[in-house]
Design a protein around this motif. Structure first.
Motif, PDB file in Angstrom:
ATOM      1  N   GLY A   1      31.847  32.044  40.950  1.00  0.00           N
ATOM      2  CA  GLY A   1      30.781  31.386  40.364  1.00  0.00           C
ATOM      3  C   GLY A   1      31.096  30.226  39.534  1.00  0.00           C
ATOM      4  N   ALA A   2      32.695  30.071  39.365  1.00  0.00           N
ATOM      5  CA  ALA A   2      33.170  28.715  38.624  1.00  0.00           C
ATOM      6  C   ALA A   2      32.944  27.613  39.728  1.00  0.00           C
ATOM      7  N   THR A   3      32.880  26.381  38.927  1.00  0.00           N
ATOM      8  CA  THR A   3      32.885  25.266  39.712  1.00  0.00           C
ATOM      9  C   THR A   3      34.279  24.604  40.089  1.00  0.00           C
ATOM     10  N   HIS A   4      35.288  24.948  39.071  1.00  0.00           N
ATOM     11  CA  HIS A   4      36.382  24.336  39.265  1.00  0.00           C
ATOM     12  C   HIS A   4      37.288  25.026  38.282  1.00  0.00           C
TER      13      HIS A   4
ATOM     14  N   THR B   1      34.916  48.216  33.725  1.00  0.00           N
ATOM     15  CA  THR B   1      35.918  47.540  34.579  1.00  0.00           C
ATOM     16  C   THR B   1      35.123  47.140  35.973  1.00  0.00           C
ATOM     17  N   THR B   2      35.434  46.004  36.339  1.00  0.00           N
ATOM     18  CA  THR B   2      34.873  45.402  37.316  1.00  0.00           C
ATOM     19  C   THR B   2      35.996  45.232  38.624  1.00  0.00           C
ATOM     20  N   SER B   3      35.643  45.085  39.963  1.00  0.00           N
ATOM     21  CA  SER B   3      36.425  44.796  41.110  1.00  0.00           C
ATOM     22  C   SER B   3      37.199  43.588  40.912  1.00  0.00           C
ATOM     23  N   GLY B   4      38.774  43.448  41.033  1.00  0.00           N
ATOM     24  CA  GLY B   4      39.267  42.230  41.268  1.00  0.00           C
ATOM     25  C   GLY B   4      39.836  42.094  42.706  1.00  0.00           C
ATOM     26  N   ARG B   5      40.622  42.580  43.184  1.00  0.00           N
ATOM     27  CA  ARG B   5      41.049  42.624  44.406  1.00  0.00           C
ATOM     28  C   ARG B   5      41.761  43.692  44.926  1.00  0.00           C
ATOM     29  N   GLU B   6      41.862  43.850  46.134  1.00  0.00           N
ATOM     30  CA  GLU B   6      42.461  45.175  46.927  1.00  0.00           C
ATOM     31  C   GLU B   6      44.020  45.209  46.234  1.00  0.00           C
ATOM     32  N   LYS B   7      44.489  46.137  45.835  1.00  0.00           N
ATOM     33  CA  LYS B   7      45.845  46.380  45.300  1.00  0.00           C
ATOM     34  C   LYS B   7      46.813  46.270  46.495  1.00  0.00           C
ATOM     35  N   SER B   8      48.011  45.171  46.190  1.00  0.00           N
ATOM     36  CA  SER B   8      49.071  45.106  47.297  1.00  0.00           C
ATOM     37  C   SER B   8      50.036  46.025  46.744  1.00  0.00           C
ATOM     38  N   ASP B   9      50.794  46.673  48.098  1.00  0.00           N
ATOM     39  CA  ASP B   9      51.849  47.550  47.874  1.00  0.00           C
ATOM     40  C   ASP B   9      53.343  46.683  47.803  1.00  0.00           C
ATOM     41  N   ALA B  10      54.390  47.234  47.418  1.00  0.00           N
ATOM     42  CA  ALA B  10      55.441  46.365  47.299  1.00  0.00           C
ATOM     43  C   ALA B  10      55.786  45.778  48.787  1.00  0.00           C
TER      44      ALA B  10
ATOM     45  N   VAL C   1      36.232  27.470  35.095  1.00  0.00           N
ATOM     46  CA  VAL C   1      35.237  26.579  34.527  1.00  0.00           C
ATOM     47  C   VAL C   1      33.943  26.495  35.390  1.00  0.00           C
ATOM     48  N   GLY C   2      32.930  26.483  34.584  1.00  0.00           N
ATOM     49  CA  GLY C   2      31.535  26.173  35.094  1.00  0.00           C
ATOM     50  C   GLY C   2      30.656  27.364  35.500  1.00  0.00           C
ATOM     51  N   GLY C   3      31.262  28.657  35.451  1.00  0.00           N
ATOM     52  CA  GLY C   3      30.733  29.659  35.745  1.00  0.00           C
ATOM     53  C   GLY C   3      30.048  30.469  34.628  1.00  0.00           C
ATOM     54  N   ALA C   4      29.297  31.660  34.908  1.00  0.00           N
ATOM     55  CA  ALA C   4      28.660  32.160  33.387  1.00  0.00           C
ATOM     56  C   ALA C   4      29.639  33.186  32.992  1.00  0.00           C
ATOM     57  N   THR C   5      30.793  33.673  33.574  1.00  0.00           N
ATOM     58  CA  THR C   5      31.373  34.951  33.063  1.00  0.00           C
ATOM     59  C   THR C   5      32.950  34.436  32.905  1.00  0.00           C
ATOM     60  N   GLY C   6      33.278  33.210  33.346  1.00  0.00           N
ATOM     61  CA  GLY C   6      34.638  32.958  32.676  1.00  0.00           C
ATOM     62  C   GLY C   6      35.696  33.257  33.996  1.00  0.00           C
ATOM     63  N   ARG C   7      35.184  33.941  35.142  1.00  0.00           N
ATOM     64  CA  ARG C   7      36.056  34.410  35.935  1.00  0.00           C
ATOM     65  C   ARG C   7      36.041  33.470  37.323  1.00  0.00           C
TER      66      ARG C   7
ATOM     67  N   MET D   1      24.337  34.251  29.812  1.00  0.00           N
ATOM     68  CA  MET D   1      25.458  34.898  30.391  1.00  0.00           C
ATOM     69  C   MET D   1      25.116  36.007  31.109  1.00  0.00           C
ATOM     70  N   SER D   2      25.359  36.219  32.439  1.00  0.00           N
ATOM     71  CA  SER D   2      25.352  37.677  33.078  1.00  0.00           C
ATOM     72  C   SER D   2      26.219  38.338  32.785  1.00  0.00           C
ATOM     73  N   ARG D   3      25.740  39.738  32.933  1.00  0.00           N
ATOM     74  CA  ARG D   3      26.835  40.706  32.547  1.00  0.00           C
ATOM     75  C   ARG D   3      27.183  41.379  33.832  1.00  0.00           C
ATOM     76  N   PRO D   4      28.440  41.991  33.676  1.00  0.00           N
ATOM     77  CA  PRO D   4      28.940  42.855  35.141  1.00  0.00           C
ATOM     78  C   PRO D   4      28.086  43.752  35.224  1.00  0.00           C
TER      79      PRO D   4
END
Length: 506
Positions: free
Chosen positions: A159-162, A285-294, A150-156, A1-4
């Motif tokens: 890289g997931a297949t579905h 921590t690793t980046s997710g997405r740019e944070k939205s404002d209200a 599912v299908g990726g190495a990290t559960g994120r 499994m790849s590490r962040p």
């Protein structure tokens, strides 16, 4: 499994020499109602995927929501316990975003009209000092579904297949408790974050509004953190680390983000306003997405729900149901039980307060209750990655067994070492303490003649030790007591043996 990939960080002390952390915490709490927030589907954990859904929580056309009255009651009680003001009139709103975990493409929440606002929670720290956390708001909303990649190495998703989506959680009643920005915490920011979530968890558990099981996601914390240069009063750009689900991780996430952001700023970089994922295994921590404002969520009032308008009489009636605050209760119990500060802290950290209170109430001594619940069973719980109350419930051991075990000791049938052996048998499922003691043939020697004969043999076999006792060194009796115990296969009364030895030699 790849590490962040681990980003550069500054040592914690170095980071704090140049920057002051600004901390904000958002805690999401699933309420322990029988049904969901806006429909009659069961609100239970662990069901078959997509078995607890209906047209309302699936957002099907024509399905209309109805507010869960028990959820509103719980929200008001939480607000009151946090010393918040309760709104006399408030509305739900639609928070619009497109994610597969919300089939309606919006989340029913509260925006500018929360049910509770303007409160505080006093947090006790390790050194006994208190830090007041100001509460911005506590508002009602619904939880989202759960996506599995599912299908990726990290559960994120990368890289997931579905991906699979379970909508059982969609629509579960949530309370989101948002703090005001915390400044001036300095090096204690990680400790304060952990202590706040722990204190809040204890309060919610005492209220009986949630099971607050962080490992199951019924209580989750989002950690907002920014840094500002020393001497500045302008907040920096914040990041939001999502869904941190343990007290230890809350503390670690704050500490890591301080070091990571400080490294970026010290190198002349800029912080991106974004959500970040917490990785328990690596502590980064690793980046997710740019944070939205209200504004990005295009909030507008929910047209299918009437406003919530609790009367003053109703609010005061709920105020009367509030339990004793957990901190006050702990102080009262500590005084009753005679525990030192260290002993009480260990009891609290091991989640033993309720169990010990029940055991003392059933007739055990406070010292005995702490001894047996924090001994062998605590070791086994730790090895199993559990806690004592959970393990005790799973093996059917409770206060009655501790009371019975202590009575066998105080009644003169068992000594301490024999009682420990009996307790191990109880924990192994061999029966009640009396049943285990009978089955193992554990019984202190009651024949005074047999005890005296054993003492005489030991004195005769150890003349040098006996002479020390005659010379006034009573502490030397311990060696002879051990020999007497060996003679009688551990079934001698040590106190009686000591008394007899000193009577013969002193």
């Amino acid at each position: 499994m790849s590490r962040p990939t681990t980003e550069a960080t500054l040592p914690f002390e170095v980071a704090l020499a140049s920057y002051d952390p600004v901390l904000g915490l958002e805690v999401h709490v699933e309420l322990g109602t029988q049904t969901k927030m806006f429909c009659g589907c069961a609100a239970v954990f662990g069901g078959e995927p997509n078995a607890q859904v209906c047209p309302v929580c699936l957002g099907l056309p024509g399905a209309l929501p109805v507010v869960n009255e028990k959820a509103v009651e719980s929200a008001i009680r939480i607000g009151l316990a946090l010393d918040c003001r309760i709104a006399s009139w408030c509305r739900f709103a639609r928070k619009n975003y497109f994610y597969p975990d919300m089939p309606k493409n919006f989340q029913t929440s509260q925006y500018d009209e929360p049910i509770a606002f303007g409160g505080h929670l006093d947090v006790e720290l390790e050194d006994g000092s208190t830090y007041r956390v100001e509460i911005e708001r506590a508002h009602m909303e619904e939880d989202t579904g759960k996506s599995s990649h599912v299908g990726g190495a990290t559960g994120r998703i990368h890289g997931a297949t579905h991906s699979l989506v379970d909508y059982n959680r969609a629509g579960i009643p949530l309370i989101e408790i948002v703090t005001k920005p915390m400044t001036g915490a300095g090096e204690r920011a990680p400790e304060i974050a952990r202590a706040y979530v722990a204190t809040l968890r204890d309060l919610l558990k005492a209220l009986g509004v949630s099971d607050v099981k962080m490992e199951q996601g019924s209580m989750r914390c989002d950690v907002n953190l920014s840094l500002m240069p020393k001497g500045s009063t302008t907040f920096g750009t914040r990041t939001e680390t999502k869904n941190v689900n343990s007290l230890r991780s809350v503390e670690r996430a704050v500490r890591y983000e301080i070091g990571r952001q400080a490294a970026i700023l010290a190198a002349g970089g800029t912080i991106i306003q974004e959500t970040r994922h917490w990785h328990e295994d690596t502590g980064v921590t690793t980046s997710g997405r740019e944070k939205s404002d209200a504004d990005d969520y295009r909030y507008f009032p929910e047209p299918d729900l009437v406003p919530v308008a609790p009367s003053a009489e109703y609010v005061e009636a709920l105020r009367a149901t509030l339990p004793e605050p957990p901190a006050a209760r702990r102080r009262r119990l500590q005084a009753q039980w005679g525990y030192s500060d260290l002993e009480m802290r260990d009891v609290v950290n091991a989640a033993l307060v309720d169990l010990i209170e029940q055991t003392v109430g059933a007739g055990a001594s406070a010292a005995g209750a702490r001894k047996w619940w924090s001994g062998e069973i605590a070791r086994r719980a730790n090895d199993a990655g559990s806690d004592v109350p959970t393990l005790a419930a799973s093996i059917g051991v409770g206060p009655a067994e501790v009371v019975e075990l202590e009575s066998l000791v105080t009644g003169g049938r068992l000594n301490d070492s024999m009682a420990r052996a009996v307790w191990e048998g109880v924990l192994a499922g061999e029966g009640t303490p009396t049943v285990v003691a009978d089955a193992r043939g554990l019984q202190l020697v009651q024949d005074s003649g047999a005890l005296e004969a054993a003492v005489d043999r030991v004195i005769e076999a150890n003349p040098e030790v006996a002479q020390k006792i005659r010379d006034g060194k009573a502490q030397a009796a311990g060696a002879l007591i051990g020999q007497v115990m060996k003679e009688l296969k551990g079934q001698a009364d040590a106190a009686a043996a000591r008394e007899l030895i000193l009577a013969k030699l002193a």
